[in-house]
Design a protein around this motif. Structure first.
Motif, PDB file in Angstrom:
ATOM      1  N   ALA A  34       0.832  -1.204   0.000  1.00 28.30           N
ATOM      2  CA  ALA A  34       0.000   0.000   0.000  1.00 28.30           C
ATOM      3  C   ALA A  34       0.867   1.255   0.000  1.00 28.30           C
ATOM      4  O   ALA A  34       0.603   2.219  -0.732  1.00 28.30           O
ATOM      5  CB  ALA A  34      -0.938  -0.006   1.201  1.00 28.30           C
ATOM      6  N   ALA A 199      -4.266  -1.705   6.978  1.00 29.77           N
ATOM      7  CA  ALA A 199      -4.680  -1.873   5.590  1.00 29.77           C
ATOM      8  C   ALA A 199      -5.061  -3.333   5.377  1.00 29.77           C
ATOM      9  O   ALA A 199      -4.469  -4.222   5.990  1.00 29.77           O
ATOM     10  CB  ALA A 199      -3.553  -1.484   4.638  1.00 29.77           C
ATOM     11  N   PRO A 202      -6.854  -7.488  -0.632  1.00 34.77           N
ATOM     12  CA  PRO A 202      -7.963  -7.366  -1.587  1.00 34.77           C
ATOM     13  C   PRO A 202      -9.142  -8.214  -1.123  1.00 34.77           C
ATOM     14  O   PRO A 202      -8.962  -9.335  -0.625  1.00 34.77           O
ATOM     15  CB  PRO A 202      -7.363  -7.903  -2.887  1.00 34.77           C
ATOM     16  CG  PRO A 202      -5.891  -7.664  -2.750  1.00 34.77           C
ATOM     17  CD  PRO A 202      -5.589  -7.867  -1.300  1.00 34.77           C
ATOM     18  N   SER A 317     -14.528  -9.094   5.841  1.00 38.14           N
ATOM     19  CA  SER A 317     -14.152  -9.058   4.424  1.00 38.14           C
ATOM     20  C   SER A 317     -14.858 -10.147   3.634  1.00 38.14           C
ATOM     21  O   SER A 317     -15.178  -9.963   2.456  1.00 38.14           O
ATOM     22  CB  SER A 317     -12.634  -9.210   4.273  1.00 38.14           C
ATOM     23  OG  SER A 317     -11.946  -8.122   4.850  1.00 38.14           O
ATOM     24  N   ASP A 375     -18.777  -3.942   3.505  1.00 36.27           N
ATOM     25  CA  ASP A 375     -18.638  -2.540   3.079  1.00 36.27           C
ATOM     26  C   ASP A 375     -17.942  -1.713   4.153  1.00 36.27           C
ATOM     27  O   ASP A 375     -17.115  -0.846   3.845  1.00 36.27           O
ATOM     28  CB  ASP A 375     -20.012  -1.943   2.781  1.00 36.27           C
ATOM     29  CG  ASP A 375     -20.639  -2.505   1.512  1.00 36.27           C
ATOM     30  OD1 ASP A 375     -19.905  -3.117   0.702  1.00 36.27           O
ATOM     31  OD2 ASP A 375     -21.860  -2.343   1.342  1.00 36.27           O
ATOM     32  N   ALA A 378     -14.155  -2.576   4.279  1.00 35.22           N
ATOM     33  CA  ALA A 378     -13.499  -2.138   3.045  1.00 35.22           C
ATOM     34  C   ALA A 378     -13.259  -0.634   3.062  1.00 35.22           C
ATOM     35  O   ALA A 378     -12.241  -0.149   2.561  1.00 35.22           O
ATOM     36  CB  ALA A 378     -14.345  -2.529   1.838  1.00 35.22           C
ATOM     37  N   SER A 379     -14.181   0.111   3.633  1.00 29.90           N
ATOM     38  CA  SER A 379     -14.024   1.564   3.718  1.00 29.90           C
ATOM     39  C   SER A 379     -13.042   1.957   4.811  1.00 29.90           C
ATOM     40  O   SER A 379     -12.141   2.771   4.600  1.00 29.90           O
ATOM     41  CB  SER A 379     -15.390   2.207   3.987  1.00 29.90           C
ATOM     42  OG  SER A 379     -15.262   3.583   4.243  1.00 29.90           O
ATOM     43  N   CYS A 381     -10.606   0.245   6.227  1.00 26.15           N
ATOM     44  CA  CYS A 381      -9.242  -0.248   6.060  1.00 26.15           C
ATOM     45  C   CYS A 381      -8.776  -0.203   4.608  1.00 26.15           C
ATOM     46  O   CYS A 381      -7.882  -0.971   4.223  1.00 26.15           O
ATOM     47  CB  CYS A 381      -9.143  -1.676   6.598  1.00 26.15           C
ATOM     48  SG  CYS A 381      -9.525  -1.829   8.352  1.00 26.15           S
ATOM     49  N   ASP A 382      -9.355   0.672   3.819  1.00 22.95           N
ATOM     50  CA  ASP A 382      -8.957   0.809   2.417  1.00 22.95           C
ATOM     51  C   ASP A 382      -7.460   1.109   2.327  1.00 22.95           C
ATOM     52  O   ASP A 382      -6.974   2.067   2.942  1.00 22.95           O
ATOM     53  CB  ASP A 382      -9.742   1.944   1.763  1.00 22.95           C
ATOM     54  CG  ASP A 382      -9.285   2.209   0.345  1.00 22.95           C
ATOM     55  OD1 ASP A 382      -9.512   1.359  -0.524  1.00 22.95           O
ATOM     56  OD2 ASP A 382      -8.659   3.272   0.120  1.00 22.95           O
ATOM     57  N   ARG A 384      -5.423   2.461   0.163  1.00 27.10           N
ATOM     58  CA  ARG A 384      -5.000   3.796  -0.279  1.00 27.10           C
ATOM     59  C   ARG A 384      -5.245   4.836   0.802  1.00 27.10           C
ATOM     60  O   ARG A 384      -4.402   5.723   1.030  1.00 27.10           O
ATOM     61  CB  ARG A 384      -5.754   4.169  -1.563  1.00 27.10           C
ATOM     62  CG  ARG A 384      -5.275   3.398  -2.796  1.00 27.10           C
ATOM     63  CD  ARG A 384      -6.130   3.674  -3.995  1.00 27.10           C
ATOM     64  NE  ARG A 384      -7.484   3.158  -3.803  1.00 27.10           N
ATOM     65  CZ  ARG A 384      -8.430   3.190  -4.734  1.00 27.10           C
ATOM     66  NH1 ARG A 384      -8.184   3.734  -5.915  1.00 27.10           N
ATOM     67  NH2 ARG A 384      -9.630   2.685  -4.496  1.00 27.10           N
ATOM     68  N   ARG A 385      -6.386   4.724   1.455  1.00 25.25           N
ATOM     69  CA  ARG A 385      -6.700   5.667   2.525  1.00 25.25           C
ATOM     70  C   ARG A 385      -5.745   5.497   3.694  1.00 25.25           C
ATOM     71  O   ARG A 385      -5.235   6.478   4.256  1.00 25.25           O
ATOM     72  CB  ARG A 385      -8.140   5.444   2.965  1.00 25.25           C
ATOM     73  CG  ARG A 385      -8.595   6.334   4.111  1.00 25.25           C
ATOM     74  CD  ARG A 385     -10.028   5.988   4.500  1.00 25.25           C
ATOM     75  NE  ARG A 385     -10.470   6.765   5.640  1.00 25.25           N
ATOM     76  CZ  ARG A 385     -11.639   6.600   6.242  1.00 25.25           C
ATOM     77  NH1 ARG A 385     -12.479   5.683   5.795  1.00 25.25           N
ATOM     78  NH2 ARG A 385     -11.967   7.330   7.286  1.00 25.25           N
TER      79      ARG A 385
END
Length: 463
Positions: A34, A199, A202, A317, A375, A378-379, A381-382, A384-385
């Protein structure tokens, strides 16, 4: 740090693919790509497969420095100290080449102690240092997650080394408010550690709704994971859900009240149909675990104390509703959604009631909860975020290091040195180790819960 090149991070993690088995290794597995995708130049320092022969590997654009770690006459404590020394040397080499703008260590196992001790003595370049909280060894010891049964001088010194590393770091981070607030209170930090979640990997392929009322537990069969109250609660759940099955995936431990197999001890609490409804699966491969998630109607994380467990991340997940104890970062994962329910930690009655109620909701409702759980995680621990947040924390750590260049030793640091001296001399009485709440201590004090378990196992309850 020069502005004409990317940020350069050194991540020190003894656990790193393909050789890892705990939460810190899983964290490293997903935060490294990441950060690399976000433009950070990452060096990883970890152990080699043989634990003795150092080498440098490159996976993609990430150099992996495998430094010696050998368990010899000094046991695990000596091995951890040797790893800390070798890791400190490698960080120093990278810093002198201008390839270490900031370094991150886990607090557990005191991997940063050697470098930070030398830096504190001004014997090495002052690399800005972040210590990331997973779970300190002294807390694991009090919760019987370590093999050691007493804090001998060697282990006590190990605890103090972790404390010193945290005290000397420029910044402390954590994945949950739960452990951040606990650490601030226990260690007396001047401020609460910065909270950034892990993080995640996938998202796996979403599986169809389960056909059977299977409840899944994944984790080591040890007292801290709350398996004993889970088994006692399960005996009561069967009164309303006789066709339900509890499946436990995880390695056994010597966590029984007599120091023997905890799995064998738990089996003595079951009889007849109860025993047939509980399946101990042992440690499973990644593929087998995926199959278990697919077959589960819901997942239960009954731990007595957890930071930000990967088992809860993975359950959510996979689109599974979760039932979690209220003493850990799991409650933060659920937030104010209906992804799952909470129960009072260590409370057999409440666990049995909540578990039975969720099973009564039926597949359709549980599947809807699972979609919310997927959902939500995923939000939260995204990758990119999370990478963006961590990059901000790294820059903050660098600024803190610059501001602390002339700072002298704090009184707390001097007291830790005195504790280390006393521990080496055999005096471990004043370490002020964590004191679990009574509702937790009853399940982790060796032998203390046996009588309660027998009484609870024979007791009746109306759900």
């Amino acid at each position: 740090m020069p502005t004409n090149r990317p940020l350069s991070l050194v991540l020190v993690s003894r656990e790193y693919p393909p050789f890892f088995g705990g939460g810190s290794g899983t964290y490293a597995r997903w935060i490294v790509p990441a950060l690399a995708d976000a433009g950070v130049r990452v060096h990883v320092i970890t152990e080699p497969a043989a634990r003795t022969h150092p080498r440098i590997e490159t996976t993609g654009c990430v150099p992996t420095h495998r430094v010696p770690l050998a368990i010899g006459r000094g046991g695990w404590t000596g091995a951890a100290i040797r790893f800390s020394i070798h890791a400190g040397r490698r960080v120093t080499e990278l810093a002198r080449r201008g390839e270490a703008d900031v370094v991150e260590f886990a607090e557990c196992e005191a991997a940063g102690a050697a470098l930070l001790a030398l830096r504190h003595a001004r014997s090495t370049p002052r690399v800005p240092t972040l210590v990331h909280l997973h779970t300190p060894s002294e807390q694991l010891f009090k919760l019987r997650s370590l093999a050691a049964t007493e804090a001998d001088p060697s282990l006590a010194t190990y605890f103090v080394a972790e404390r010193l590393a945290m005290r000397w770091a420029d910044r402390i981070g954590a994945p949950s408010r739960f452990i951040a607030e606990w650490a601030q209170a226990h260690y007396g930090f001047d401020e609460t550690p910065a909270v950034i979640p892990y993080a995640i990997a996938p998202l796996p392929e979403l599986s169809p709704p389960p056909r059977e009322p299977n409840v899944l537990f994944i984790g080591r069969i040890e007292p801290r994971k709350g398996v004993e109250p889970l088994i006692l609660a399960w005996k009561r759940v069967l009164a309303q859900h006789p066709s339900a099955v509890l499946r436990l995936a995880g390695a056994d431990s010597a966590g029984a009240p007599d120091g023997g197999s905890l799995r064998a001890y738990l089996d003595t609490l079951l009889e007849g149909h109860e025993r047939n409804s509980v399946r101990f699966l042992g440690r499973l491969s990644a593929e087998a675990l995926r199959d278990e998630y697919r077959a589960a109607a819901l997942c239960v994380i009954p731990s007595l104390w957890e930071n930000f467990p990967n088992t809860c991340i993975e359950s959510m997940s996979h689109g599974r509703a979760v039932l979690v104890s209220d003493h850990g970062g799991m409650t933060e994962m659920i937030g104010d959604t209906n992804a799952g329910e909470r129960f009072a930690t260590g409370d057999v009655d409440d666990l049995a009631h909540k578990l039975s109620s969720m099973l009564s909701e039926g597949v359709e409702r549980l599947t809807a909860r699972g979609a919310v759980a997927r959902d939500r995680i995923a939000s939260m621990c995204d990758p990119r975020r999370v990478a963006e947040q961590r990059i901000g924390l790294f820059h903050e750590t660098i600024e803190r290091a610059r501001a602390r260049r002339t700072a002298g030793p704090a009184a707390a640091t001097l007291e830790h040195w005195r504790q280390a001296e006393r521990a080496l001399a055999g005096d471990v009485a004043d370490l002020d180790l964590p004191d679990p709440k009574p509702t937790i201590a009853r399940w982790v004090d060796a032998g203390a819960g046996a009588a309660d378990s027998v009484a609870a196992a024979s007791g009746a309850m109306t759900l």
